[in-house]
Design a protein around this motif. Structure first.
Motif: not given
Length: 708
Positions: A20-21, A37-42, A49-50, A93-94
């Motif tokens: 994650s992150g 790219f995709l990356r979660s905020p933490s 998020q995109l 997710a997301g």
């Protein structure tokens, strides 16, 4: 009240194995100005998020945030979307996937089955009002249309939300199954690496569309015994030796007019790969049921007729590889082939690499070169155990793009390369953006630091020089240690990698008082084709190699061979069960997680590649089974403690494997433990389940080996 620090197992589970992150799923625009790219905020948030990196400025910006788009509401996934994620082992997710137009100006994705498009330059996002739940949306190359699947139908809508219509709607099935357009069938997604079922033409005026009828496939029921009021799930599962789904292919115009693509489907029923680019006609790879022959076919999109471009045959089996086949910009066929005892990159009919490299994937093809991922081949001057590098290859030679020892991959376009590197002495992966070989930017990772550094030695064990990783306790200061083998040990799953995070769980087990050994024996990728194909008709060679590696390493490491255990999941779970049943003289305890106890219950494409048809090769299946007389041949008095762990919701290795193994052990008078995981699939993403599963395994191993 003080907050105690979380244990490693809890942090490992909470952070999705510390992924994650971390940035992933990169796309480079053809002009080299943007990286999507995709990356979660933490490091503890699963919802991706995109993002866009503007390469000239080096700044990163969020383009689409699921929390904002859903207004804070929880995600709701359709059964079809859950199945797609299970096939790809997607635990996030997301926004878990997206597709862009040819210029990488527009991206589309789904949230809770709803369709969204994003303008990547402007950073704006809109929802398109279309029938749902939406699966696998993809914009046309010019970005003016979006094709997607809903209710088994392939639909098209304008990028502004106008003119939504069905191009291909499923006809009523003549049997108990279902028909769908634009989706990959179970074995394509699970075993062939083909997760999609439709492809836009380069001009955006037509689509190549798969039609899947799963009527011939037998039905299984996946129930939830912990909730008896819940209806069981009915799934089409093509077990070895049984009928597969019927897959046809059509070219659809935007007016809905269809043209069927013709090839000898009775001889080559598997549609393994499709590619459609401006460099040539639609290109297909189709395989025979026994996977010993395959054809590369060019499609005439006007008539549906096909012509053979190339044919392959192999007396053992033919592997499938990421990124190929495809056309080069000049119209040459690019493929990976087994030639002269090596796995080579072929350009047209000419090999561009030799025995010095073992080619694993094609990453990009330009007018000047081919970008590949490869490991050192049998002809290399040094073994480079566990390393995978990125190379540029053309007729003049090859150049290694990645330099530091580790595991590397890349995405490239417009003169910009995104190099993703995992190394032993740094956690996670480092992402560099290169232009003409020079670093121009990095993409940040928000992944948490594991707080654990593997004390690992990459080496080779036994006369066969089996690739191995040996991990010792962080505070080890001498003396013999109980040994825990921690393999996957079979096809598709190399575990001996020159990467930090690949060894975190093994190091945690080592810190509980074990010397941990990870060995990649015959059948695992990364060496010669002969190494991978040695297991044909006898998977038990995987066990022989674990024993050989153990004994070879014991000559150099302080192993207590009177206390040896083994743990594994899936193929590794089968291997752990096999170890304690067949070699109780070597192994004193085992943990079999989601084991394939009876290969007659596993799917067609995977199982038949290695063991053939169970109707004609019953002895081969019996030899590799845990539940036959041969599987239980060791004297009962030599039984060893065995823990069987299985998710009750597993639709890949169904829980029937564990139950049949337990029944066979009970009938043979062999004590064992069964740990059922309610609501768990082949993955174990639930935080508390994943944490406690590790803790229970350590307790079992220590009890079984007399370490308490």
């Amino acid at each position: 009240m003080t907050n105690e620090p979380l244990s490693f197992p809890r942090r490992y589970a909470r952070t999705q194995r510390f992924t994650s992150g971390a940035p992933r799923a990169f796309t480079v625009s053809p002009d080299g100005s943007r990286v999507v790219f995709l990356r979660s905020p933490s490091g503890t948030e699963r919802a991706n998020q995109l993002w866009v990196l503007d390469v000239p400025e080096g700044g990163e910006r969020v383009v689409a945030d699921p929390a904002a788009l859903l207004g804070g509401a929880a995600e709701h996934l359709s059964p079809e979307e859950r199945a797609r994620r299970e096939r790809s082992r997607e635990g996030g997710a997301g926004i878990v996937g997206y597709a862009t137009d040819a210029a990488a100006e527009v991206a589309c994705f789904t949230l809770s089955g709803r369709l969204f498009t994003a303008e990547l330059r402007a950073g704006t996002t809109r929802e398109l009002p279309v029938p749902g739940p939406v699966i696998d949306p993809r914009p046309s190359p010019d970005g003016t249309l979006v094709a997607y699947v809903s209710g088994g139908a392939l639909r098209v809508v304008g990028a502004e939300g106008e003119g939504d219509r069905a191009l291909a709607e499923p006809e009523p099935s003549t049997g108990p199954g279902t028909v769908s357009y634009g989706l990959a069938e179970f074995i394509a997604a699970e075993e062939m690496g083909r997760s999609r079922g439709f492809w836009w033409s380069p001009g955006g005026d037509r689509l190549l569309v798969a039609r899947v009828d799963d009527t011939p496939v037998q039905r299984w029921w996946i129930s939830d015994p912990a909730n008896p009021e819940t209806d069981p799930q009915r799934v089409a599962y093509p077990v070895a030796g049984s009928a597969n789904a019927e897959v046809r292919l059509y070219v659809f115009g935007l007016d809905g007019v269809r043209t069927e693509v013709s090839w000898d489907r009775s001889r080559y029923p598997y549609l393994a790969h499709a590619h459609w680019s401006a460099a040539g006609a639609p290109l297909l790879l189709v395989q025979a049921r026994d996977q010993r022959s395959q054809l590369f076919l060019a499609v005439d999109p006007d008539t549906g007729a096909t012509r053979m471009v190339h044919a392959d045959e192999d007396p053992t089996w033919l592997d499938l590889f990421p990124g190929v086949p495809c056309w080069s910009p000049g119209g040459q066929l690019v493929r990976i082939a087994d030639e002269g005892g090596a796995r080579v990159l072929a350009f047209g009919e000419r090999p561009l690499t030799g025995a010095q490299l073992h080619v694993r994937a094609v990453l990009d093809v330009s007018a000047d070169d081919v970008l590949i991922a490869a490991s050192a081949g049998e002809g290399a001057s040094s073994p480079e155990t566990g390393e995978v590098h990125v190379y540029r290859v053309n007729e003049l030679g090859l150049e290694r793009v990645s330099q530091e020892p580790g595991v590397h991959s890349a995405v490239r376009a417009g003169g910009v390369t995104v190099l993703v590197s995992s190394v032993l002495d740094q956690p996670g992966a480092q992402v560099q953006v290169l232009r003409e070989g020079k670093k121009t930017a990095t993409i940040s990772s928000y992944a948490e630091d594991p707080g654990l550094s593997p004390r690992v030695t990459l080496t080779q064990g036994g006369a066969q020089k089996i690739p191995c990783a040996v991990l010792m306790p962080t505070d080890y200061d001498g003396g013999p240690l109980p040994v825990l083998l921690d393999p996957y040990g079979g096809p598709h799953g190399p575990r001996v990698l020159a990467a930090h995070n690949a060894h975190l769980t093994s190091q945690w087990f080592a810190d509980q008082g074990f010397a941990v050994v990870v060995a990649d024996g015959r059948g695992t990728p990364g060496r010669s084709p002969a190494w991978e194909k040695a297991i044909r008709d006898d998977l038990t060679l995987s066990l022989d190699d674990q024993v050989e590696a153990l004994h070879g390493l014991a000559e150099r490491f302080p192993f207590d061979l009177s206390r040896v255990a083994i743990r594994g999941w899936s193929y590794g779970g089968w291997l752990a069960g096999l170890a304690v049943l067949r070699r109780p003289d070597v192994f004193h305890a085992g943990i079999a997680g989601a084991p394939v106890a009876d290969w007659r219950l596993y799917d067609t494409h995977y199982t038949e590649r290695y063991l053939g048809d169970p109707a004609t090769n019953p002895a081969v299946y019996a030899r590799s089974s845990l539940v036959t007389d041969e599987g239980l041949a060791a004297p009962a008095e030599t039984h060893r403690p065995l823990m069987i762990v299985h998710g009750l919701a597993d639709d890949n290795v169904v829980v029937a494997h564990a139950l049949r193994l337990s029944s066979a052990l009970l009938a043979a008078g062999r004590p064992h433990e069964v740990l059922p995981l309610s609501g768990v699939t082949h993955m174990t993403p639930q935080e508390q389940v994943a944490e406690n599963l590790l803790l229970l395994q350590v307790d079992f191993l220590k009890r079984s080996l007399g370490m308490n």
